[in-house]
Design a protein around this motif. Structure first.
Motif, short mmCIF file in Angstrom:
data_model
loop_
_atom_site.label_atom_id
_atom_site.label_comp_id
_atom_site.label_asym_id
_atom_site.label_seq_id
_atom_site.Cartn_x
_atom_site.Cartn_y
_atom_site.Cartn_z
N GLY A 121 0.78 -1.23 0.00
CA GLY A 121 0.00 0.00 0.00
C GLY A 121 0.81 1.28 0.00
O GLY A 121 0.26 2.36 0.19
N GLU A 123 2.05 3.24 -2.15
CA GLU A 123 1.77 4.30 -3.12
C GLU A 123 0.35 4.84 -3.00
O GLU A 123 -0.10 5.61 -3.85
N TYR A 124 -0.35 4.45 -1.93
CA TYR A 124 -1.76 4.82 -1.79
C TYR A 124 -1.99 5.64 -0.53
O TYR A 124 -1.30 5.45 0.48
N GLY A 125 -2.99 6.51 -0.57
CA GLY A 125 -3.27 7.38 0.56
C GLY A 125 -3.99 6.71 1.70
O GLY A 125 -3.61 6.85 2.86
N THR A 126 -5.05 5.96 1.39
CA THR A 126 -5.84 5.29 2.42
C THR A 126 -5.75 3.78 2.22
O THR A 126 -6.13 3.27 1.17
N VAL A 127 -5.24 3.11 3.24
CA VAL A 127 -5.00 1.67 3.17
C VAL A 127 -5.82 0.97 4.24
O VAL A 127 -5.77 1.34 5.41
N HIS A 143 -2.65 8.13 4.94
CA HIS A 143 -1.45 8.88 4.58
C HIS A 143 -0.29 8.63 5.54
O HIS A 143 0.35 9.55 6.05
N ASP A 240 -8.27 3.51 -0.83
CA ASP A 240 -7.64 3.37 -2.14
C ASP A 240 -7.28 1.91 -2.42
O ASP A 240 -7.34 1.45 -3.56
N VAL A 241 -6.87 1.20 -1.36
CA VAL A 241 -6.41 -0.17 -1.53
C VAL A 241 -6.76 -0.99 -0.29
O VAL A 241 -6.75 -0.47 0.84
N THR A 273 -11.46 0.60 -5.69
CA THR A 273 -10.53 0.15 -4.66
C THR A 273 -9.76 -1.07 -5.16
O THR A 273 -10.36 -2.02 -5.66
N LYS A 274 -8.43 -1.05 -5.03
CA LYS A 274 -7.61 -2.19 -5.39
C LYS A 274 -7.63 -3.23 -4.27
O LYS A 274 -7.67 -2.87 -3.09
#
Length: 298
Positions: A121, A123-127, A143, A240-241, A273-274
């Motif tokens: 995660g 490269e993503y803001g919300t994990v 973040h 995001d993911v 979402t990934k």
């Protein structure tokens, strides 16, 4: 300053030493003396920290990932499936034994933090980090910052009720997500439909991949419940993911079929979402425990 991370599991307690760049310098494991009780578990952690510091030649920050979480009301541990820890002032007791402040967080939160900072995660803001193993847990990182919430239960999707008439859960409710999406949950569902209860979850998945009709039906029910349960989190948090960890995260269909199963229940015309496998594997939790202390944090 070097950081020690401790992952307190039901069967093993693992410790690492991590440098400021996130490189693991040392690693040790000891069996968790769960049957010997609370004091023996504390002593086990002390022994790990002492041995790791002897090898590094310096005192280190210490972060610990535990099953359960610290109660904001009492300061004692709650919701741990290592039940001898519940109701105990584990942070205060460890700070006394180790003679320093420590940081402590739920093990799923540590997993999520590790994967958010330098894992799948990053490269993503919300994990949203998910544990699918003998239990089901989760953690949220915004973040690069772990979000625990005022009750220290952020991300605990495993104890939302998925099916009200489902099997009993150790938390006292019935039909929790954990009772269906954990490894034992898959075995229970399989056995309720005539399957051999002596098989393990990975055996059932393997049978499904080999074309066994009963095992495939069990896996299809699992995927349906995965999609329905995870969609609730996505509708609320909109991450995001989602990064999956734990033994059940090795089911390949969670990544091939899973997104479509989730999309059926998400309040949107598509799923953006990934859903990704973790990068650090079994090391995610212990890395996240060390990362409770950011580099150069005093």
């Amino acid at each position: 300053m070097l950081r020690i991370g401790i992952d307190l599991g039901g069967t093993k307690t693992e410790g690492i030493v991590m440098d400021e760049a996130g490189k693991i310098l040392l690693r040790e494991r000891l069996p968790t003396p769960q049957t010997e009780g609370y004091d023996a578990i504390l002593q086990n952690i002390y022994t790990l920290v002492r041995d790791l510091e002897k090898k590094t030649g310096q005192a280190c920050h210490v972060g610990i990932g535990t099953p359960g979480a610290i109660s904001a009301r009492t300061g004692h541990l709650k919701n741990s499936n290592t039940v001898c820890l519940n109701g105990k002032p584990i942070q205060q007791d460890l700070e006394k034994i180790l003679a320093r402040p420590i940081r402590i967080a739920n093990d799923a939160n540590c997993f999520a933090l590790s994967e958010a900072l330098d894992g799948a995660g990053k490269e993503y803001g919300t994990v949203f980090g998910v544990i699918l193993g003998t239990g089901v847990g989760g953690g949220i990182v915004f973040h690069g910052k772990l979000h625990e919430g005022p009750q220290h239960i952020a991300g605990e999707w495993g104890h939302n009720i998925l099916e009200a008439d489902g099997p009993p859960c150790y938390c006292g409710k019935r039909g929790c997500v954990e009772t269906f999406l954990s490894g034992p949950g898959l075995v229970y569902d399989w056995s309720q439909h005539g399957g051999d209860a002596s098989l393990k979850a990975n055996n059932i998945v393997a049978l499904a991949e080999q074309g066994d009709a009963g095992a495939n039906a069990a896996l299809q029910r699992y995927l349906y419940r995965f999609g329905k349960a995870l969609s609730v989190v996505i509708n609320i948090v909109d991450p995001d993911v989602v990064v999956l960890g734990g033994g059940m995260s090795n089911i390949s269909r969670l990544y091939t079929d899973g997104p479509e199963r989730v999309a059926r229940h998400v309040f949107n015309d598509e799923l953006r979402t990934k859903i990704l496998p973790n990068v650090h594997g079994d090391s995610s939790g212990v890395r996240g425990a060390a990362q409770l202390w950011p580099p150069r944090d005093t």
